[in-house]
Design a protein around this motif. Structure first.
Motif, short mmCIF file in Angstrom:
data_model
loop_
_atom_site.label_atom_id
_atom_site.label_comp_id
_atom_site.label_asym_id
_atom_site.label_seq_id
_atom_site.Cartn_x
_atom_site.Cartn_y
_atom_site.Cartn_z
N ARG A 560 -75.29 -1.30 -5.03
CA ARG A 560 -75.81 -0.12 -4.34
C ARG A 560 -74.69 0.67 -3.69
O ARG A 560 -74.65 1.91 -3.78
N ARG A 561 -73.75 -0.01 -3.04
CA ARG A 561 -72.63 0.67 -2.39
C ARG A 561 -71.74 1.36 -3.42
O ARG A 561 -71.27 2.47 -3.21
N TRP A 562 -71.50 0.69 -4.53
CA TRP A 562 -70.65 1.29 -5.56
C TRP A 562 -71.31 2.52 -6.17
O TRP A 562 -70.67 3.54 -6.37
N ILE A 563 -72.59 2.43 -6.47
CA ILE A 563 -73.28 3.56 -7.09
C ILE A 563 -73.39 4.73 -6.12
O ILE A 563 -73.24 5.89 -6.51
N ASP A 564 -73.62 4.43 -4.83
CA ASP A 564 -73.66 5.52 -3.84
C ASP A 564 -72.34 6.27 -3.80
O ASP A 564 -72.31 7.51 -3.72
N ALA A 565 -71.22 5.53 -3.85
CA ALA A 565 -69.91 6.19 -3.84
C ALA A 565 -69.63 6.90 -5.15
O ALA A 565 -69.17 8.06 -5.17
N ALA A 566 -69.94 6.25 -6.27
CA ALA A 566 -69.67 6.86 -7.57
C ALA A 566 -70.55 8.09 -7.82
O ALA A 566 -70.17 8.98 -8.59
N SER A 567 -71.72 8.16 -7.15
CA SER A 567 -72.60 9.33 -7.32
C SER A 567 -71.98 10.60 -6.74
O SER A 567 -72.43 11.71 -7.05
N LEU A 568 -70.97 10.44 -5.89
CA LEU A 568 -70.29 11.60 -5.31
C LEU A 568 -69.18 12.13 -6.21
O LEU A 568 -68.56 13.16 -5.90
#
Length: 715
Positions: A560-568
């Motif tokens: 979840r943390r990785w996808i939240d960052a990668a979504s930016l």
């Protein structure tokens, strides 16, 4: 003063019958008429409905009931259902001496009902005062609070403390604005990227109640998409409620709602607004002047009129879990509201929690996602660097950053800012197989294995020893626990790229936005600022520090943390690239590479079902001093299918050190036991724990024992 002890039995789950039965009980008239009290200290009582049923702000379980009071004639007009009152409560409050009732101390409460008769046969104490004639607690809100208290083994008064904000006289004296007519239904906009997106909005606009788990595409459009869902609901003449994890997300949805619908159609409920402004906004919602609400965790109880839609964004964020008793989770509260109010439900996130996957698998909600072509167009390219690559990489051994990361940073800085995500300090990794990285688990209960202070290997759940452990995947008997420090990351990057500005965003100072110019932005998980036009690239460092935590949700949380960052980061078509430093074969890493959080959550759910982990099972954590904990567990009438894991020692909090909810008091040695029950027994478990705690407190309590139902962290 009297109590009402009989309550209807309530089934497990979020069904409507238990809620309707609760509300009917709240407004039920007494079956056996009794003589009405006529005077109090020589003053006349109200001629009509002279009995007030009150819930007092006394959040102890053995007093979790309604109390009857007499209504003096001078308070008859102001003492309406839902108002705040003050009553005499405590020792001697119901004693009569020489024609006068004495004793008890003044305490606040809410008047929930006026009645003609009381179920209590003795003389009643009288209401001391009506604090304000403003009704702030309606039957729907009361029923919701009762359901939440029962689900989490808590008291109604504690839930009402969370649901109703403190009174502010100046805000209460000001009139709320006149309600605006419903707006026109908005266009589908970027919802058209999802296979059922336009149909979802159309159903809301027509007054429907669709329930969906929304896997949002990466990028900045999620706030606008929530605003369009709210606009479609308002167009149908109903209200909408949006709960997001933090103030930055509130600001984005607030701006999107204002841009789409204009001023005055929604209220913002956050603690940062201050008590007067927040209470004024809450009153505007309660009075029906505003039909839409966006806010953080406390907004989950907002009294929206004709509720047609509840939305929760990023339900895996720990900010959605209330730290105060009885510690409800915003997702579960909104599920209760959706079921009881028969309104639409939308759970959205760029990732996917196991609880969200369970809602879809059970058929309660429908999936709302984009096709693979849309995902590939919106998501960045994800590349991995594993342990083997790091071992061969001279640059990684010298500076802890692999060559691939340096190359991606250098290329990204040519076109825009680069995000560097570093795990926050304090992550404690769990043990895993040194050869294949499979987490080390107990053979008895599947809990995480630990070796505190280099002592013997034990289970963190049931406390059993595991000296003969071997990996079930590869047979290895060697373990690893990797702790990676990252405090020098910003300094290292600054020295490597001296001409590039370096910005940091973390606990002490969180940035909201950064310009689209070349820069290095070092951030801890959850504090990543939004870049204008998106980041050109991102580095996700020290993956083992996130994947190795002793927590059932470690893999889910890391993804979840990785996808939240990668979504930016910009999409792959625009050259956006993400490098994750973690073992490529691990399931969360593979899910990130494929951009498949839903598939990861589904596999996690299947594995938890096989092992009996939440959310497939229901679980409670009970902690306290060893003797008090043992006595509590022995006295609790647990369901026959309950399984007790432990107890195990809890870490001792250092005197003067940082404290968090649930920490062991400084200098004391506490133990914790986990109680697990299969599906269908959750309500029985909560009731048993509540009754045991209430009985214990009624006898004088003694040493403290803490109970938490569905704890978010059971590592």
């Amino acid at each position: 003063m009297s109590s009402e002890n009989e309550k209807p039995e309530k089934p497990e789950g979020h069904g409507e019958p238990e809620q309707l039965a609760l509300i009917r009980e709240t407004v039920r008239q007494a079956k056996v008429p009794r003589a009405k009290p006529r005077t109090w200290r020589g003053a006349a009582l109200a001629k009509e409905l002279p009995v007030a049923r009150v819930v007092v702000n006394k959040g102890v379980l053995h007093l979790d009931q309604f109390f009857d009071y007499a209504v003096p004639e001078e308070l008859d007009e102001a003492a309406r259902p839902g108002v705040r009152v003050r009553v005499r409560f405590g020792a001697g409050a119901h004693q009569v001496r020489g024609g006068r009732r004495e004793g008890g101390r003044l305490i606040d409460g809410f008047l929930v009902e006026r009645r003609a008769h009381s179920d209590y046969s003795g003389p009643l104490a009288a209401l001391a005062d009506v604090v304000s004639p403003e009704p702030v607690l309606g039957p729907e809100q009361l029923g919701l609070a009762r359901a939440v208290a029962d689900r989490y083994a808590g008291s109604l008064a504690d839930v009402l403390q969370l649901a109703v904000p403190p009174r502010n006289a100046r805000a209460e004296s000001r009139p709320s604005p006149a309600p605006l007519p419903p707006p026109a239904a908005p266009e589908a906009g970027s919802w058209g990227r999802y296979e059922r997106g336009a149909a979802f909005l159309d159903s809301l606009a027509r007054g429907g109640a669709p329930r969906a788990v929304w896997n949002a595409l990466p990028g900045p459009h999620w706030a606008e998409e929530i605003a369009r869902a709210v606009g479609a609901t308002l167009a149908s003449g109903r209200g909408a409620l949006v709960v997001v994890p933090d103030g930055r997300a509130v600001d984005r949805v607030d701006q999107a709602l204002t841009a789409l619908l204009g001023e005055g159609r929604h209220a913002v409920l956050t603690a940062e607004a201050g008590p007067e402004k927040r209470y004024a906004q809450w009153l505007a919602v309660r009075r029906g002047a505003v039909r839409a609400v966006v806010g953080t965790r406390a907004a989950m109880f907002a009294p929206v009129r004709d509720l047609g839609l509840v939305v929760i964004w990023d339900d895996g964020d720990t900010s959605h879990s209330e730290p105060h008793a009885p510690q409800p989770h915003a997702r579960d509260v909104l599920l209760l509201r959706a079921a009881h109010d028969r309104c639409a439900f939308l759970l959205g996130s760029t990732g996917c929690t196991v609880e969200a996957a369970q809602l879809v698998e059970s058929g309660w909600a429908r999936p709302l996602a984009a096709g693979r072509d849309q995902v590939r167009a919106a998501a960045p390219l994800v590349r991995t660097v594993g342990d083997t690559d790091l071992a061969r990489d001279e640059a990684a051994r010298a500076a802890r950053l692999p060559t691939l990361a340096w190359q991606v940073v250098r290329e990204g800085l040519k076109t825009g800012p680069v995000l560097v995500q570093v795990p926050r300090r304090g992550y404690v990794p769990r043990l895993a197989c040194e050869r294949c990285r499979t987490p080390a688990r107990c053979r008895h209960c599947s809990g995480p294995l630990e070796a505190p202070d280099q002592q013997a290997l034990t289970c963190g759940w049931c406390g059993r020893g595991a000296d003969d452990w071997h990996c079930v995947e590869c047979g290895s008997t060697r373990l690893r626990a990797q702790v990676v420090g990252a405090r020098r990351t910003a300094e290292e990057l600054g020295r490597a790229f001296p001409a590039v500005p370096v910005r940091t965003s973390g606990r002490d100072h969180v940035l909201d936005r950064v310009p689209g110019r070349p820069a290095l932005v070092v951030s801890t998980p959850g504090a990543e600022p939004v870049a204008e036009g998106g980041y050109a690239a991102a580095l996700l460092l020290d993956g083992w520090a996130m994947l190795g935590r002793p927590d059932l949700r470690a893999g889910e949380e890391a993804l979840r943390r990785w996808i939240d960052a990668a979504s930016l980061v910009r999409g792959q078509e625009e050259g956006g690239t993400v490098v994750v430093v973690a073992e490529p074969t691990l399931r969360p890493v593979q899910a990130l590479v494929r951009w498949d959080p839903v598939g990861h959550a589904q596999r996690e759910l299947a594995e938890r079902a096989e092992l009996g982990f939440p959310p497939v099972s229901r679980m409670a954590a009970v902690a306290g001093p060893p003797e008090a904990l043992a006595a509590f567990l022995a006295a609790a009438a647990l369901p026959p299918d309950a399984e007790i894991l432990g107890p195990v020692p809890l870490p001792v909090t250092r005197p003067g050190g940082p404290r968090r909810p649930g920490d062991t008091p400084p200098g004391e040695q506490w133990e914790r036991a986990l109680i697990r029950v299969p599906p269908g027994s959750g309500a029985a478990l909560a009731l048993a724990l509540k009754q045991a705690q209430a009985s214990r407190l009624a006898r004088g309590g003694g040493e403290p024992v803490r109970v938490r139902v569905d704890p978010p962290d059971i590592g």
